[in-house]
Design a protein around this motif. Structure first.
Motif, mmCIF file in Angstrom:
data_model
loop_
_atom_site.group_PDB
_atom_site.id
_atom_site.type_symbol
_atom_site.label_atom_id
_atom_site.label_comp_id
_atom_site.label_asym_id
_atom_site.label_seq_id
_atom_site.Cartn_x
_atom_site.Cartn_y
_atom_site.Cartn_z
ATOM 1 N N ILE A 165 0.851 -1.188 0.000
ATOM 2 C CA ILE A 165 0.000 0.000 0.000
ATOM 3 C C ILE A 165 0.885 1.235 0.000
ATOM 4 O O ILE A 165 1.622 1.471 0.969
ATOM 5 N N TYR A 166 0.825 1.998 -1.068
ATOM 6 C CA TYR A 166 1.503 3.284 -1.120
ATOM 7 C C TYR A 166 0.536 4.316 -0.542
ATOM 8 O O TYR A 166 -0.498 4.628 -1.148
ATOM 9 N N ALA A 167 0.874 4.813 0.658
ATOM 10 C CA ALA A 167 0.004 5.747 1.385
ATOM 11 C C ALA A 167 0.486 7.170 1.129
ATOM 12 O O ALA A 167 1.510 7.594 1.678
ATOM 13 N N LEU A 168 -0.248 7.917 0.308
ATOM 14 C CA LEU A 168 0.182 9.239 -0.139
ATOM 15 C C LEU A 168 -0.484 10.353 0.647
ATOM 16 O O LEU A 168 -1.681 10.281 0.955
ATOM 17 N N ASP A 169 0.287 11.379 0.957
ATOM 18 C CA ASP A 169 -0.271 12.590 1.553
ATOM 19 C C ASP A 169 0.770 13.701 1.418
ATOM 20 O O ASP A 169 1.960 13.435 1.234
ATOM 21 N N ARG A 170 0.302 14.952 1.509
ATOM 22 C CA ARG A 170 1.239 16.072 1.462
ATOM 23 C C ARG A 170 2.230 16.010 2.619
ATOM 24 O O ARG A 170 3.396 16.334 2.484
ATOM 25 N N ASN A 171 1.717 15.613 3.773
ATOM 26 C CA ASN A 171 2.532 15.554 4.985
ATOM 27 C C ASN A 171 2.407 14.154 5.579
ATOM 28 O O ASN A 171 1.297 13.692 5.864
ATOM 29 N N ILE A 172 3.529 13.482 5.759
ATOM 30 C CA ILE A 172 3.480 12.110 6.261
ATOM 31 C C ILE A 172 3.885 12.004 7.727
ATOM 32 O O ILE A 172 4.168 10.912 8.232
ATOM 33 N N ASP A 173 3.879 13.153 8.443
ATOM 34 C CA ASP A 173 4.229 13.124 9.867
ATOM 35 C C ASP A 173 3.301 12.207 10.661
ATOM 36 O O ASP A 173 3.728 11.556 11.624
ATOM 37 N N ASN A 174 2.017 12.158 10.260
ATOM 38 C CA ASN A 174 1.049 11.314 10.964
ATOM 39 C C ASN A 174 1.193 9.831 10.628
ATOM 40 O O ASN A 174 0.431 9.008 11.121
ATOM 41 N N MET A 175 2.143 9.505 9.770
ATOM 42 C CA MET A 175 2.324 8.108 9.358
ATOM 43 C C MET A 175 3.535 7.461 10.024
ATOM 44 O O MET A 175 3.995 6.408 9.597
#
Length: 243
Positions: free
Chosen positions: A32-42
């Motif tokens: 799973i490629y989990a995309l977001d502008r900010n990945i701090d929550n990941m």
């Protein structure tokens, strides 16, 4: 089940997006490629063997194209694309600024176009794939103060219908569908006044707000082989809010 599937999910850091990622893991997805502008929550996913956090702005066509090109060079297979990234900038028509109009259209409509345009060639080469995009009951039925949001979500439905016809030509098993949430508990609705929340619950026949998990369940179904003969459709998950 999504056993063995390779997936791309946008807007994955929180709310519905996070629920989609976690549901896909539970359903057996391989990557799973989990995309977001900010990945701090990941950060809790950094050591996960299945989830790959990716910092990417769906509105940046060059960045999206370059990232997908990297996947292509790695001979990656993408079975499922979930277009979840979205924002709101609400106001009445007569008070809505051009910047608020542009921001919502850019993320909610252009972002879905950009991601799908980039991923589609991989699916065409494979002759298979599932695209699930987040629309809204606002995109089907409108809502006061959401001209920009309604336009963007209605546009997602129109693009989805087009892709269901265009991408399945020549026998390719590529499906495109939408999920249209109703009133859902997310970070977007967390700051609404209690009286507004109670009013919306009162308008919903099932008498409650939906959860991110409710939406993730619908998306996982449409993305799975259990929905192999469903394409070009919009599934409302709204507790009966719009009937």
């Amino acid at each position: 089940m999504l056993t063995g599937k390779h997936c791309v999910i946008t807007g994955a850091a929180q709310g519905i997006g996070r629920a989609i990622v976690e549901t896909f893991v539970e359903q057996g997805a391989t990557k799973i490629y989990a995309l977001d502008r900010n990945i701090d929550n990941m950060q809790d996913w950094q050591t996960d063997a299945v989830i790959v956090p990716v910092a990417l702005d769906v509105c940046d066509q060059d960045a999206v194209a370059n990232w997908v090109q990297t996947l292509h060079q790695q001979h990656a297979v993408i079975d499922i694309l979930v277009n979840n990234a979205g924002i709101t900038r609400d106001n009445l028509l007569t008070k809505m600024s051009e910047s608020d109009w542009d921001a919502v259209i850019d993320v909610n409509l252009k972002g879905v176009f950009t991601m799908t345009q980039a991923i589609a060639p991989l699916m065409i080469a494979q002759e298979r794939g599932a695209i699930v995009s987040l629309s809204s009951v606002v995109g089907t039925d409108g809502n006061i103060g959401q001209t920009n949001y309604a336009a963007s979500k209605g546009g997602v439905i129109a693009m989805t219908k087009t892709w269901s016809k265009e991408l399945a030509r020549h026998g390719a098993q590529i499906r495109a569908n939408c999920v249209a949430p109703g009133f859902i508990e997310t970070p977007m609705t967390a700051n609404l006044p209690d009286k507004v929340i109670e009013m919306m619950k009162g308008k919903t026949p099932l008498g409650r707000m939906g959860t991110a998990q409710d939406i993730a369940n619908a998306i996982s179904f449409l993305a799975s082989d259990n929905a192999s003969f469903i394409t070009g459709q919009t599934l409302k998950v709204d507790g009966g809010l719009v009937i």
